[in-house]
Design an enzyme around this catalytic site. Sequence first.
Site, PDB file in Angstrom:
ATOM      1  N   ASN A  12       0.872  -1.179   0.000  1.00 50.39           N
ATOM      2  CA  ASN A  12       0.000   0.000   0.000  1.00 50.39           C
ATOM      3  C   ASN A  12       0.907   1.226   0.000  1.00 50.39           C
ATOM      4  O   ASN A  12       1.438   1.606   1.041  1.00 50.39           O
ATOM      5  CB  ASN A  12      -0.892  -0.053   1.247  1.00 50.39           C
ATOM      6  CG  ASN A  12      -1.727   1.197   1.408  1.00 50.39           C
ATOM      7  OD1 ASN A  12      -1.840   2.003   0.483  1.00 50.39           O
ATOM      8  ND2 ASN A  12      -2.318   1.369   2.582  1.00 50.39           N
ATOM      9  N   LYS A  14       0.176   4.242  -0.372  1.00 52.11           N
ATOM     10  CA  LYS A  14      -0.471   5.464   0.139  1.00 52.11           C
ATOM     11  C   LYS A  14      -0.183   6.620  -0.822  1.00 52.11           C
ATOM     12  O   LYS A  14      -0.098   6.373  -2.032  1.00 52.11           O
ATOM     13  CB  LYS A  14      -0.029   5.744   1.579  1.00 52.11           C
ATOM     14  CG  LYS A  14      -0.203   4.495   2.458  1.00 52.11           C
ATOM     15  CD  LYS A  14      -0.101   4.751   3.931  1.00 52.11           C
ATOM     16  CE  LYS A  14      -0.310   3.432   4.673  1.00 52.11           C
ATOM     17  NZ  LYS A  14      -0.330   3.586   6.113  1.00 52.11           N
ATOM     18  N   HIS A 102      -9.665   1.507   4.404  1.00 55.23           N
ATOM     19  CA  HIS A 102      -8.429   1.682   5.165  1.00 55.23           C
ATOM     20  C   HIS A 102      -8.688   2.640   6.332  1.00 55.23           C
ATOM     21  O   HIS A 102      -9.492   3.573   6.208  1.00 55.23           O
ATOM     22  CB  HIS A 102      -7.331   2.244   4.252  1.00 55.23           C
ATOM     23  CG  HIS A 102      -5.987   2.204   4.898  1.00 55.23           C
ATOM     24  ND1 HIS A 102      -5.585   3.166   5.788  1.00 55.23           N
ATOM     25  CD2 HIS A 102      -4.994   1.293   4.833  1.00 55.23           C
ATOM     26  CE1 HIS A 102      -4.371   2.853   6.235  1.00 55.23           C
ATOM     27  NE2 HIS A 102      -3.982   1.728   5.673  1.00 55.23           N
ATOM     28  N   GLU A 104      -7.144   5.045   7.393  1.00 59.65           N
ATOM     29  CA  GLU A 104      -6.920   6.460   7.057  1.00 59.65           C
ATOM     30  C   GLU A 104      -8.126   7.046   6.326  1.00 59.65           C
ATOM     31  O   GLU A 104      -8.429   8.230   6.461  1.00 59.65           O
ATOM     32  CB  GLU A 104      -5.620   6.600   6.245  1.00 59.65           C
ATOM     33  CG  GLU A 104      -4.403   6.383   7.154  1.00 59.65           C
ATOM     34  CD  GLU A 104      -3.178   5.805   6.474  1.00 59.65           C
ATOM     35  OE1 GLU A 104      -3.093   5.810   5.241  1.00 59.65           O
ATOM     36  OE2 GLU A 104      -2.279   5.324   7.206  1.00 59.65           O
ATOM     37  N   GLU A 174      -5.821  -4.693  10.367  1.00 57.37           N
ATOM     38  CA  GLU A 174      -4.801  -3.677  10.605  1.00 57.37           C
ATOM     39  C   GLU A 174      -5.105  -2.941  11.905  1.00 57.37           C
ATOM     40  O   GLU A 174      -5.899  -1.985  11.900  1.00 57.37           O
ATOM     41  CB  GLU A 174      -4.782  -2.672   9.454  1.00 57.37           C
ATOM     42  CG  GLU A 174      -4.428  -3.269   8.114  1.00 57.37           C
ATOM     43  CD  GLU A 174      -3.783  -2.229   7.201  1.00 57.37           C
ATOM     44  OE1 GLU A 174      -2.688  -2.479   6.713  1.00 57.37           O
ATOM     45  OE2 GLU A 174      -4.371  -1.158   7.009  1.00 57.37           O
ATOM     46  N   GLY A 180       2.112   2.446  10.716  1.00 60.06           N
ATOM     47  CA  GLY A 180       3.063   3.535  10.545  1.00 60.06           C
ATOM     48  C   GLY A 180       3.755   3.952  11.829  1.00 60.06           C
ATOM     49  O   GLY A 180       4.430   4.974  11.868  1.00 60.06           O
ATOM     50  N   SER A 220       3.046  -1.969  10.315  1.00 58.97           N
ATOM     51  CA  SER A 220       4.502  -2.062  10.508  1.00 58.97           C
ATOM     52  C   SER A 220       5.050  -3.445  10.176  1.00 58.97           C
ATOM     53  O   SER A 220       5.984  -3.920  10.822  1.00 58.97           O
ATOM     54  CB  SER A 220       4.892  -1.623  11.921  1.00 58.97           C
ATOM     55  OG  SER A 220       4.470  -0.283  12.148  1.00 58.97           O
ATOM     56  N   GLY A 241       2.645  -0.999   4.261  1.00 54.07           N
ATOM     57  CA  GLY A 241       2.772   0.412   3.922  1.00 54.07           C
ATOM     58  C   GLY A 241       4.229   0.788   3.736  1.00 54.07           C
ATOM     59  O   GLY A 241       4.832   0.552   2.688  1.00 54.07           O
ATOM     60  N   GLY A 242       4.820   1.355   4.783  1.00 57.06           N
ATOM     61  CA  GLY A 242       6.181   1.901   4.714  1.00 57.06           C
ATOM     62  C   GLY A 242       7.196   0.981   4.036  1.00 57.06           C
ATOM     63  O   GLY A 242       7.954   1.414   3.149  1.00 57.06           O
TER      64      GLY A 242
HETATM   65  P1  PGA Z   1       2.527   0.429   7.628  1.00 54.47           P
HETATM   66  O1  PGA Z   1       1.100   0.676   6.929  1.00 54.47           O
HETATM   67  O2  PGA Z   1       3.056  -0.875   7.080  1.00 54.47           O
HETATM   68  O3  PGA Z   1       3.361   1.605   7.213  1.00 54.47           O
HETATM   69  O4  PGA Z   1       2.290   0.350   9.101  1.00 54.47           O
HETATM   70  C1  PGA Z   1       0.209  -0.393   6.696  1.00 54.47           C
HETATM   71  C2  PGA Z   1      -1.064   0.146   6.112  1.00 54.47           C
HETATM   72  O5  PGA Z   1      -1.522   1.208   6.550  1.00 54.47           O
HETATM   73  O6  PGA Z   1      -1.665  -0.461   5.199  1.00 54.47           O
END
Ligand code: PGA
Length: 261
Positions: A12, A14, A102, A104, A174, A180, A220, A241-242
């Site tokens: 992802n 983002k 998601h 967010e 999640e 994050g 994470s 994500g990251g």
């Molecule tokens: P993250 O994000 O791996 O940076 O924690 C995961 C996500 O929000 O899908």
Amino acid sequence: MSDVRKPLMAGNWKMNLNHFEAVAHVQKMAFALDDADYDACEVVVLVPFTDLRSLQVLVDADKLRIQYGSQDISAHEKGAYTGEVAGSMLSKIGCSYAVVGHSERRQYHGETNEDINAKALAALANGITPIICYGEALEVREAGDQVMYSLDQVEKCLAGFTPEQAASVVLAYEPIWAIGTGLTASPTDAQEVCGATRGWLTDHFGSEVANSIRILYGGSMKGSNVASLMSQPDIDGGLVGGASLDPDEFVAMARHRLLTP
Ligand code: PGA
């Protein structure tokens, strides 16, 4: 991870990587991945809308086995919905997946479980697999209510689904406090909710459907913890994500079968 469900590693991105950067990034991944990797694990990138056309051209021209998708989808078919992108447009541009719900989007755009339900159905109606996100905030976990809270979200997001529709979704657990932040749910904590989710799916749709649905973990997830999370029986992949912004690390995660938990 089970024998019946093919693992899925989904990056992802983002709001990162423009269309030039997206092409370079996917080329780098494609150069490193081979057929044995794709046979063992689906590899997907979930990108900004503006990257999709460039990735479609790249993937088609070079016959890449990397799949791509969007991070949102409209619940509506077409019409006066300024700023939204319809499922038919996403399937036309070759999206296999769309993230829906998601945290967010729930937090910054006020998306409700009912909106997410409608978006997931719009994805399915257009041949796109929705990746439906759910998971609790820190206060909920501290109160020990993570399973109840998460299952309530799943129930609302899948309300009215037939077993056939349910069989076509991917779920992504999640926990918001792990997204994050560098805090990862322990494999046991993640398995607790993913296992309870599978139990709920079994009760509502039967064991055949429940055993076919992939449940991803997100929050994470990275190269150093992917193998231990993937060793859990009800974790079938990652929503990353990251760590997906580093092509080398993400490729290593897609190859988690080669890592020791
Ligand atoms: P993250 O994000 O791996 O940076 O924690 C995961 C996500 O929000 O899908």
